[in-house]
Motif scaffolding. Structure first.
Motif, PDB file in Angstrom:
ATOM      1  N   LEU A 165       0.817  -1.216   0.000  1.00 36.68           N
ATOM      2  CA  LEU A 165       0.000   0.000   0.000  1.00 36.68           C
ATOM      3  C   LEU A 165       0.852   1.269   0.000  1.00 36.68           C
ATOM      4  O   LEU A 165       0.593   2.197  -0.777  1.00 36.68           O
ATOM      5  N   THR A 166       1.852   1.324   0.868  1.00 41.70           N
ATOM      6  CA  THR A 166       2.650   2.550   0.975  1.00 41.70           C
ATOM      7  C   THR A 166       3.498   2.781  -0.273  1.00 41.70           C
ATOM      8  O   THR A 166       3.580   3.916  -0.774  1.00 41.70           O
ATOM      9  N   ASN A 167       4.097   1.743  -0.800  1.00 38.37           N
ATOM     10  CA  ASN A 167       4.959   1.902  -1.965  1.00 38.37           C
ATOM     11  C   ASN A 167       4.165   2.216  -3.225  1.00 38.37           C
ATOM     12  O   ASN A 167       4.603   3.016  -4.059  1.00 38.37           O
ATOM     13  N   TYR A 168       2.986   1.615  -3.363  1.00 40.11           N
ATOM     14  CA  TYR A 168       2.164   1.919  -4.541  1.00 40.11           C
ATOM     15  C   TYR A 168       1.603   3.339  -4.434  1.00 40.11           C
ATOM     16  O   TYR A 168       1.493   4.052  -5.434  1.00 40.11           O
ATOM     17  N   HIS A 169       1.254   3.755  -3.231  1.00 36.65           N
ATOM     18  CA  HIS A 169       0.743   5.115  -3.039  1.00 36.65           C
ATOM     19  C   HIS A 169       1.803   6.158  -3.403  1.00 36.65           C
ATOM     20  O   HIS A 169       1.481   7.201  -3.995  1.00 36.65           O
ATOM     21  N   LEU A 170       3.059   5.885  -3.090  1.00 37.97           N
ATOM     22  CA  LEU A 170       4.119   6.847  -3.336  1.00 37.97           C
ATOM     23  C   LEU A 170       4.671   6.800  -4.761  1.00 37.97           C
ATOM     24  O   LEU A 170       5.088   7.829  -5.301  1.00 37.97           O
ATOM     25  N   THR A 171       4.683   5.617  -5.370  1.00 40.77           N
ATOM     26  CA  THR A 171       5.288   5.487  -6.700  1.00 40.77           C
ATOM     27  C   THR A 171       4.263   5.314  -7.811  1.00 40.77           C
ATOM     28  O   THR A 171       4.491   5.761  -8.935  1.00 40.77           O
ATOM     29  N   GLY A 172       3.139   4.662  -7.504  1.00 42.50           N
ATOM     30  CA  GLY A 172       2.124   4.408  -8.519  1.00 42.50           C
ATOM     31  C   GLY A 172       2.556   3.405  -9.570  1.00 42.50           C
ATOM     32  O   GLY A 172       1.919   3.280 -10.623  1.00 42.50           O
ATOM     33  N   LYS A 173       3.627   2.676  -9.307  1.00 41.15           N
ATOM     34  CA  LYS A 173       4.156   1.725 -10.282  1.00 41.15           C
ATOM     35  C   LYS A 173       4.170   0.318  -9.684  1.00 41.15           C
ATOM     36  O   LYS A 173       4.859   0.053  -8.705  1.00 41.15           O
ATOM     37  N   GLY A 180       5.437  -2.366 -10.891  1.00 38.89           N
ATOM     38  CA  GLY A 180       6.745  -3.007 -11.008  1.00 38.89           C
ATOM     39  C   GLY A 180       7.655  -2.688  -9.840  1.00 38.89           C
ATOM     40  O   GLY A 180       8.350  -3.571  -9.319  1.00 38.89           O
ATOM     41  N   LEU A 181       7.647  -1.423  -9.424  1.00 33.34           N
ATOM     42  CA  LEU A 181       8.469  -1.022  -8.286  1.00 33.34           C
ATOM     43  C   LEU A 181       7.961  -1.650  -6.991  1.00 33.34           C
ATOM     44  O   LEU A 181       8.746  -1.992  -6.102  1.00 33.34           O
ATOM     45  N   VAL A 182       6.650  -1.790  -6.893  1.00 40.35           N
ATOM     46  CA  VAL A 182       6.071  -2.421  -5.704  1.00 40.35           C
ATOM     47  C   VAL A 182       6.514  -3.879  -5.610  1.00 40.35           C
ATOM     48  O   VAL A 182       6.916  -4.360  -4.546  1.00 40.35           O
ATOM     49  N   LEU A 183       6.446  -4.594  -6.732  1.00 41.41           N
ATOM     50  CA  LEU A 183       6.876  -5.999  -6.749  1.00 41.41           C
ATOM     51  C   LEU A 183       8.363  -6.116  -6.424  1.00 41.41           C
ATOM     52  O   LEU A 183       8.784  -7.043  -5.722  1.00 41.41           O
ATOM     53  N   ARG A 184       9.127  -5.166  -6.932  1.00 40.62           N
ATOM     54  CA  ARG A 184      10.560  -5.168  -6.632  1.00 40.62           C
ATOM     55  C   ARG A 184      10.804  -4.994  -5.143  1.00 40.62           C
ATOM     56  O   ARG A 184      11.638  -5.676  -4.550  1.00 40.62           O
ATOM     57  N   SER A 231      10.077  -7.994  -2.938  1.00 40.90           N
ATOM     58  CA  SER A 231      11.078  -9.060  -2.949  1.00 40.90           C
ATOM     59  C   SER A 231      11.964  -9.002  -1.702  1.00 40.90           C
ATOM     60  O   SER A 231      12.678  -9.961  -1.397  1.00 40.90           O
ATOM     61  N   THR A 232      11.914  -7.876  -0.960  1.00 41.86           N
ATOM     62  CA  THR A 232      12.641  -7.821   0.315  1.00 41.86           C
ATOM     63  C   THR A 232      12.131  -8.887   1.283  1.00 41.86           C
ATOM     64  O   THR A 232      12.886  -9.385   2.115  1.00 41.86           O
ATOM     65  N   LEU A 233      10.847  -9.231   1.152  1.00 49.95           N
ATOM     66  CA  LEU A 233      10.288 -10.264   2.015  1.00 49.95           C
ATOM     67  C   LEU A 233      10.839 -11.639   1.649  1.00 49.95           C
ATOM     68  O   LEU A 233      11.024 -12.494   2.521  1.00 49.95           O
ATOM     69  N   LEU A 234      11.099 -11.856   0.357  1.00 50.69           N
ATOM     70  CA  LEU A 234      11.724 -13.115  -0.059  1.00 50.69           C
ATOM     71  C   LEU A 234      13.163 -13.181   0.438  1.00 50.69           C
ATOM     72  O   LEU A 234      13.630 -14.241   0.870  1.00 50.69           O
ATOM     73  N   LYS A 261      22.346  -0.694  -3.837  1.00 48.71           N
ATOM     74  CA  LYS A 261      22.755  -0.948  -5.213  1.00 48.71           C
ATOM     75  C   LYS A 261      21.544  -0.958  -6.139  1.00 48.71           C
ATOM     76  O   LYS A 261      20.410  -1.189  -5.714  1.00 48.71           O
ATOM     77  N   SER A 262      21.808  -0.722  -7.425  1.00 53.28           N
ATOM     78  CA  SER A 262      20.726  -0.688  -8.410  1.00 53.28           C
ATOM     79  C   SER A 262      20.156  -2.074  -8.692  1.00 53.28           C
ATOM     80  O   SER A 262      18.990  -2.214  -9.054  1.00 53.28           O
ATOM     81  N   PHE A 263      20.962  -3.128  -8.516  1.00 53.85           N
ATOM     82  CA  PHE A 263      20.508  -4.500  -8.776  1.00 53.85           C
ATOM     83  C   PHE A 263      20.002  -5.150  -7.494  1.00 53.85           C
ATOM     84  O   PHE A 263      20.402  -6.249  -7.131  1.00 53.85           O
ATOM     85  N   SER A 264      19.125  -4.487  -6.801  1.00 53.44           N
ATOM     86  CA  SER A 264      18.607  -4.973  -5.525  1.00 53.44           C
ATOM     87  C   SER A 264      17.140  -4.592  -5.392  1.00 53.44           C
ATOM     88  O   SER A 264      16.621  -3.812  -6.201  1.00 53.44           O
TER      89      SER A 264
END
Length: 212
Positions: free
Chosen positions: A28-36, A38-42, A45-48, A190-193
């Motif tokens: 919810l927070t990440n989608y509200h701030l970015t609206g993307k 793809g970024l939310v799914l990225r 992945s911190t939970l994985l 890092k960018s690949f994270s």
């Protein structure tokens, strides 16, 4: 004693509680701030990554206890029973397994608490209409995560008093700190994270100025 056993079991599933609350909060927070999406799914992945750290950490601790341990006939570490080569077999035959048992509770509670604090930092950026359902949802999740953090800190103190010896607790806490710093302090920069929680451009510029 029964109360302590219940607390110990509750801590064993600490990652499950943390995962279940952080999943909707990050979404919810990440989608509200970015609206993307793809970024939310990225970011999810911190939970994985956290799940992998929990799984690998507890597996390593179990192996260390296995390879450094022996089976004894009594809690006083008398009478080595060499015929039992594993903790499960030893306990199944009424024995007492003694090895270097790194505190999984200290490890998990440290890592979960720091991860929640890192993810909740995004609340400084969230601006929602109080009458909107999103405000109620994020507020509820924020309160729940704050309460969970309080529980984890309290459980950590209980672990420090009632379970394991000093060296086992220190190693457990150290591994928890390494898990947190290795991700949020190093890799997530890092960018690949999966990346850090989204921040405003003003904060990013301020951080860049500090780095220079």
């Amino acid at each position: 004693m029964e109360h302590l056993e219940r607390c110990a079991y509750f801590v064993k599933v600490a990652w499950a509680w943390t995962f279940c609350l952080l999943l909707p909060f990050i979404t919810l927070t990440n989608y509200h701030l970015t609206g993307k999406a793809g970024l939310v799914l990225r970011r999810l992945s911190t939970l994985l990554v956290g799940t992998a750290i929990w799984y690998v950490g507890t597996a390593v601790f179990a192996n260390i206890e296995h390879y450094t341990g022996s089976c004894y006939q009594s809690p006083a570490l008398e009478g080595v029973r060499k015929e039992h080569q594993s903790k499960r077999q030893c306990h199944g035959e009424g024995g007492f397994w003694h090895g270097f048992d790194i505190s999984g509770h200290s490890f998990l509670l440290t890592f979960c608490t720091l991860m929640i604090v890192e993810e909740m930092a995004v609340l400084h950026e969230v601006r929602t209409d109080r009458s909107h359902w999103l405000h109620a949802a994020i507020t509820t999740l924020g309160v729940a995560l704050g309460f969970l953090t309080f529980i984890w800190v309290w459980m950590f103190l209980c672990t420090a008093v009632y379970f394991h010896n000093l060296s086992q607790k220190m190693f457990g806490t150290l591994f928890g700190l390494l898990g947190w710093y290795g991700t949020y302090g190093c890799w997530y920069l890092k960018s690949f994270s999966p990346g850090l929680p989204p921040q405003s451009s003003s904060l990013n510029l301020k951080q860049d100025s500090y780095k220079k």
